[in-house]
Design an enzyme around this catalytic site. Structure first.
Site, short mmCIF file in Angstrom:
data_model
loop_
_atom_site.label_atom_id
_atom_site.label_comp_id
_atom_site.label_asym_id
_atom_site.label_seq_id
_atom_site.Cartn_x
_atom_site.Cartn_y
_atom_site.Cartn_z
N LYS A 1 104.75 88.69 -64.78
CA LYS A 1 103.42 89.31 -64.80
C LYS A 1 103.31 90.37 -65.91
O LYS A 1 102.25 90.83 -66.26
CB LYS A 1 103.09 89.92 -63.45
CG LYS A 1 102.96 88.87 -62.33
CD LYS A 1 102.62 89.48 -60.99
CE LYS A 1 102.71 88.51 -59.83
NZ LYS A 1 101.51 87.67 -59.66
N LYS B 1 88.58 88.97 -58.57
CA LYS B 1 88.00 90.13 -57.86
C LYS B 1 87.47 91.14 -58.87
O LYS B 1 86.38 91.70 -58.70
CB LYS B 1 89.07 90.79 -56.98
CG LYS B 1 89.46 89.93 -55.79
CD LYS B 1 90.72 90.44 -55.09
CE LYS B 1 91.28 89.34 -54.21
NZ LYS B 1 92.69 89.53 -53.85
N HIS C 1 101.76 76.60 -54.95
CA HIS C 1 101.31 77.86 -55.54
C HIS C 1 102.19 78.35 -56.68
O HIS C 1 101.97 79.45 -57.18
CB HIS C 1 101.28 78.98 -54.50
CG HIS C 1 100.26 78.76 -53.43
ND1 HIS C 1 99.00 79.29 -53.47
CD2 HIS C 1 100.34 78.06 -52.28
CE1 HIS C 1 98.33 78.93 -52.39
NE2 HIS C 1 99.13 78.19 -51.65
N LYS D 1 99.09 94.36 -58.94
CA LYS D 1 99.63 93.09 -58.44
C LYS D 1 101.10 93.32 -58.15
O LYS D 1 101.65 94.37 -58.49
CB LYS D 1 99.45 91.97 -59.46
CG LYS D 1 99.92 92.37 -60.88
CD LYS D 1 99.65 91.30 -61.90
CE LYS D 1 98.22 91.20 -62.36
NZ LYS D 1 97.52 89.99 -62.08
N ARG D 2 101.77 92.34 -57.51
CA ARG D 2 103.20 92.50 -57.31
C ARG D 2 103.91 92.69 -58.65
O ARG D 2 103.44 92.21 -59.68
CB ARG D 2 103.76 91.25 -56.58
CG ARG D 2 103.41 91.20 -55.11
CD ARG D 2 104.02 92.34 -54.33
NE ARG D 2 105.46 92.17 -54.20
CZ ARG D 2 106.08 91.83 -53.08
NH1 ARG D 2 105.40 91.64 -51.97
NH2 ARG D 2 107.38 91.71 -53.05
N THR E 1 94.25 85.82 -58.46
CA THR E 1 92.98 86.00 -57.75
C THR E 1 92.45 87.41 -57.98
O THR E 1 91.25 87.65 -57.86
CB THR E 1 93.15 85.75 -56.23
OG1 THR E 1 94.36 86.38 -55.79
CG2 THR E 1 93.21 84.27 -55.92
C1 F58 Z 1 100.64 83.18 -55.72
N1 F58 Z 1 101.91 82.94 -55.09
C2 F58 Z 1 100.64 82.81 -57.18
N2 F58 Z 1 103.56 83.45 -53.58
O1 F58 Z 1 101.66 83.50 -57.86
C3 F58 Z 1 99.28 83.20 -57.75
O2 F58 Z 1 99.19 82.80 -59.09
C4 F58 Z 1 98.19 82.52 -56.95
O3 F58 Z 1 96.93 82.98 -57.34
C5 F58 Z 1 98.35 82.81 -55.47
O4 F58 Z 1 99.66 82.44 -55.05
C6 F58 Z 1 97.36 82.07 -54.62
O5 F58 Z 1 97.38 80.72 -54.93
C7 F58 Z 1 102.38 83.79 -54.18
O6 F58 Z 1 101.75 84.79 -53.87
C8 F58 Z 1 104.22 84.16 -52.66
O7 F58 Z 1 103.92 85.31 -52.42
C9 F58 Z 1 105.38 83.47 -51.95
C10 F58 Z 1 105.72 84.17 -50.68
C11 F58 Z 1 106.92 83.54 -50.00
C12 F58 Z 1 108.11 83.40 -50.88
C13 F58 Z 1 107.78 82.75 -52.18
C14 F58 Z 1 106.56 83.33 -52.87
#
Ligand code: F58
Length: 806
Positions: A552, A658, A358, A546-547, A654
């Site tokens: 970002k 949405k 990811h 978003k976060r 994502t």
């Molecule tokens: C996200 N990753 C990507 N990681 O940033 C985003 O582009 C993508 O759409 C999404 O995954 C789904 O594929 C992400 O959310 C985390 O939150 C991890 C959590 C645990 C620690 C490292 C990051």
């Protein structure tokens, strides 16, 4: 699908209310109703749940296990009612008795067992797996504390614990009799067998019970109920006996039991950087070991074939590298408990496990110190070592061209275990989550692995469940769509494409416009309630939710707001379309710069929102505590979807999907799935700007970008950066020096200044397009029409046919 009618539903509600809560319906509180309706749903689905599981057993169906450290499921009552076919009846009955359904659904705690995109994706996937009638299970951790609750005080983010299990969680069922023992530490003994092979036994291990709590995953009106199994860490029976033995060291055991329960104590709140904490490693092994043992137990109970055939009946998808200890754990069990040779065990393991990546952010890549794994998981360490030895030897002998790349490929290097390398070596499939992302994996980040295993790499562009993210959150738009093209799109979201026929149909466009207006009014009320600020409902709702992360680029967004503010101050009669900028974002608690950006947004808001001179034209709103439920309120009301990450950094995104599905237009960079959105809707129905991924890559590699040059040559930029430290935003003592320094002296690592000018230009185009209502609505409908591709049903069908072979 349930066949309740209004009368029978009402009778059920009354009966249950008296039995369960000891009240008449008239006296019931919203919370009473929440619990009673949940229990009606649970009664409705329990027989189906049992039947689904029995059928899988009887038919010996191949199962996919989706292992994830995160499942960001949010609230379930409304979506469960929807999937059971009871939502409309329930809403009608509640309204008949003078109750507001929304107020009732609100009583469910938003289950935040995830950080952001990765966790929400897992939740959408479960919905699609069940709705498409695939046999699949989610496997995760039942954290006692979910993602922190965010409060903002004077612009500063404060984190509060999210004790979501304070009150009964109606969806879970504890399955104490299916608990599994997970072992840590201890001593490993090696014995040579007569045939020369080694045998391993363990001593003095710490034992933890993994107790499953099952949550039903209801397919959309199709009788299927799958399971999300969440494991909770508890002391073993032996340990609890010792605790009640007066002669034992009570406090020692109490302390020990506390540290065991901590394993499922809380969700780590970092969304994009790796935190090498031992407790996190314990969580990962706990999840993986309980899941794999459970899978094998179930396999043996269901099938009378040898475990050598595991891959015919089981596939394990690991959500990022967090569960990648699945590789050595499966090897361990097969060899040490099931007497498989190394080669036999490897054949099984590497044909059962598939890995999804990811991120390409280097700070997010998991690397555990060897010493930590060696101490906590000595046998697992031995196995990883052996995997590494064999893998490196394989390169040396079979791929001499890659010999010099061994340090970049080795699973163990620099005293660290590289989990992504372990996951690639030990799996049969490696996928990225959008086309560009997968290409970056293949051609850059993982290029030597791609050389070694060209067939292992594949792309699965993310998706979202259109049931929650359109049907549930935007009922009026859903109805308008159904009136135009019929209801088939609900089962086959690709049929939304039929809306293209209506993209020039004035009455239809008007209806869609009206729905958006209503949704904006609803959101405006929420904003007024939460912030006390009244926003102009006819302004452009420009949304970035978003976060919070540097890549970002919420900073670029707020710079644009400051720019507009400056323009208006200079010329208060400037004719601009009123704008409402809406932000919502949590920052990781230890991410200083991210928190500074939140503070900046707040102080800009405080200045802009109360400036009488420009007041009617600009508003900046930061909604605190972003979570799934808040997203559900904001998304239907968005006009502009800000997807402005530095190209190459956002694996997919994502939220972009949405918002598109709800008729917002994307203002974005050529990053992640934005590119695929653009390819579908065409350049005229999206606002694209900024550096490409290749340009970003070239700047990183060859240099050539000097942020200070832009500061010195672009007056707009200079003014904004200077304002950061002038006290203009906030009081005199508030400065944003760290943001300033990061741009000027760390050379703007995410190209905020470089993309500033094209971003402003793009916004100007947005503004011009918005003035022509008809064009805007046509663009909006075109986006909805093409959004079917981003249903997670499409994604899951691809996983099922190309990876899982279900
Ligand atoms: C996200 N990753 C990507 N990681 O940033 C985003 O582009 C993508 O759409 C999404 O995954 C789904 O594929 C992400 O959310 C985390 O939150 C991890 C959590 C645990 C620690 C490292 C990051």
């Amino acid at each position: 699908m349930s066949d309740y009618r209004k009368e029978s539903f009402l009778a059920l509600l009354e009966g249950k209310m008296t039995r369960k809560r000891g009240k008449h319906l008239e006296d019931a509180s919203d919370k009473d109703l929440y619990y009673v309706i949940s229990s009606i749903v649970k009664d409705e689905i329990t027989p189906k749940w049992l039947k689904t599981q029995e059928k899988y057993q009887e038919n010996k169906t191949k199962q996919v296990y989706y292992i994830s450290m995160e499942f960001l499921i949010g609230r379930l009552l409304q979506s469960n009612l929807l999937n059971c076919g009871m939502l409309d009846i329930c809403n009608e009955v509640l309204k008949d008795i003078g109750r507001n359904p929304e107020e009732i659904y609100k009583h469910e705690h938003d289950a935040a067992l995830g950080n952001g995109g990765l966790g929400r994706l897992a939740a959408c996937f479960l919905d699609s797996i069940a709705s498409l009638k695939y046999a699949g299970q989610g496997s995760g951790i039942r954290y006692r504390y979910g993602l922190f609750e965010q409060r903002i005080i004077h612009g500063n983010q404060i984190e509060l614990p999210d004790y979501w299990l304070k009150e009964e969680y109606p969806w879970e069922t504890r399955k104490a009799d299916e608990a599994i023992e997970v072992r840590f530490g201890g001593k490993i003994n090696m014995h040579k067998k007569l045939n020369g092979d080694f045998e391993f036994s363990y001593e003095d291990q710490d034992k933890v019970m993994a107790v499953p709590y099952d949550v039903p995953v209801i397919g959309y009106q199709n009788e299927v109920v799958n399971t999300l199994r969440l494991w909770s860490a508890e002391v073993t029976e032996d340990e609890s006996k010792l605790m009640s033995d007066p002669s034992s060291q009570y406090y020692h055991h109490l302390d020990h039991s506390h540290s065991i329960e901590q394993i499922s104590g809380f969700l780590y709140p970092d969304d994009s950087s790796f935190e090498g904490k031992e407790l996190r490693l314990k969580q990962q092994y706990f999840l993986v070991s309980a899941t794999i043992q459970g899978i094998l137990k179930n396999f043996k109970a269901t099938h009378d074939i040898s475990l050598a055939h595991l891959s015919e009946k089981v596939v394990i998808q690991i959500n990022d590298t967090h569960p990648s200890l699945a590789v050595p754990e499966l090897m361990r069990i097969l060899m040490d408990d099931e007497n498989f040779s190394w080669d036999e065990a490897w054949k099984v393991t590497a044909s059962v496990i598939a890995y999804t990546n990811h991120t390409t952010l280097s700070e997010a890549l998991e690397k555990w110190p060897t010493s930590m794994i060696q101490k906590l998981l000595p046998r697992i360490y031995m196995i990883i070592n052996e995997i590494n030895e064999r893998f490196c030897k394989g390169i040396w002998f079979d791929h001499p061209d890659l010999r010099d790349k061994i340090p970049e490929l080795a699973v163990i290097a620099d005293d660290q275990i590289h989990m992504a390398r372990l996951a690639i070596v030990g799996s049969f499939s490696v996928n990225g989550v959008a086309r560009l992302h997968t290409e970056i994996l293949k051609n850059k980040e993982m290029k030597y692995f791609y050389k070694l295993y060209p067939n292992r790499f594949n792309n699965k562009t993310n998706g979202i469940t259109h049931r929650r993210w359109l049907l549930q959150v935007n009922p009026c738009l859903s109805e308008t769509i159904t009136e135009a093209i019929g209801p088939k799109w609900i089962q086959e979201p690709n049929k939304l494409i039929g809306l293209l026929r209506y993209s020039n149909d004035a009455p239809f466009l008007e209806k869609v416009g009206k729905v958006k207006k209503q949704n904006k009014e609803t959101l405006a009320k929420l904003i007024l309630n939460q912030t006390g600020i009244k926003v102009d409902e006819s302004s452009i709702f420009d949304v970035q939710i978003k976060r919070l992360h540097e890549y970002k680029r919420q900073l670029l967004n707020i710079f644009h707001v400051i720019y507009l503010y400056n323009e208006l101050k200079e010329n208060p009669s400037l004719d601009i379309t009123p704008r409402t900028f809406i932000f919502a974002a949590k920052a990781a608690p230890s991410y200083h710069l991210a928190k500074e950006v939140i503070k900046l947004i707040h102080h800009v808001a405080a200045t802009v929102n109360y400036d009488k001179q420009i007041n009617s034209k600009l508003k900046v709103i930061f909604l605190e505590n972003y979570n799934v439920s808040l997203a559900e309120k904001i998304i239907p009301a968005a006009d502009i979807s800000e997807q402005i990450s530095t190209a190459s950094k956002e694996a997919s995104g994502t939220g972009n999907m949405k918002m598109m599905m709800n008729g917002a237009l994307t203002l974005g960079t050529l990053d992640g799935a934005n590119i695929e959105i653009k390819d579908l809707v065409g350049d005229n129905n999206i606002f694209i700007f900024g550096l490409t991924s290749d340009q970003v890559h070239d700047y990183y590699q060859y240099g050539g970008y000097v942020a200070k040059d832009i500061y010195h040559t672009d007056d707009r930029v200079k003014r904004i950066l200077d304002q950061l430290n002038s006290g203009e935003f906030g009081h005199q003592e508030i400065e944003f020096k760290d943001i300033f320094y990061n741009i000027m002296y760390h050379n703007d690592p995410y190209f905020v200044l470089k993309d500033f000018d094209p971003y402003i230009e793009s916004h100007e185009l947005v503004e011009r397009s918005y003035r022509d209502k008809n064009t805007w609505q046509r663009m909006s409908v075109t986006n909805i029409a093409y959004s079917g591709k981003f249903s997670s049903d499409r994604t899951i069908k691809e996983y099922a046919s190309e990876i899982w072979k279900l």
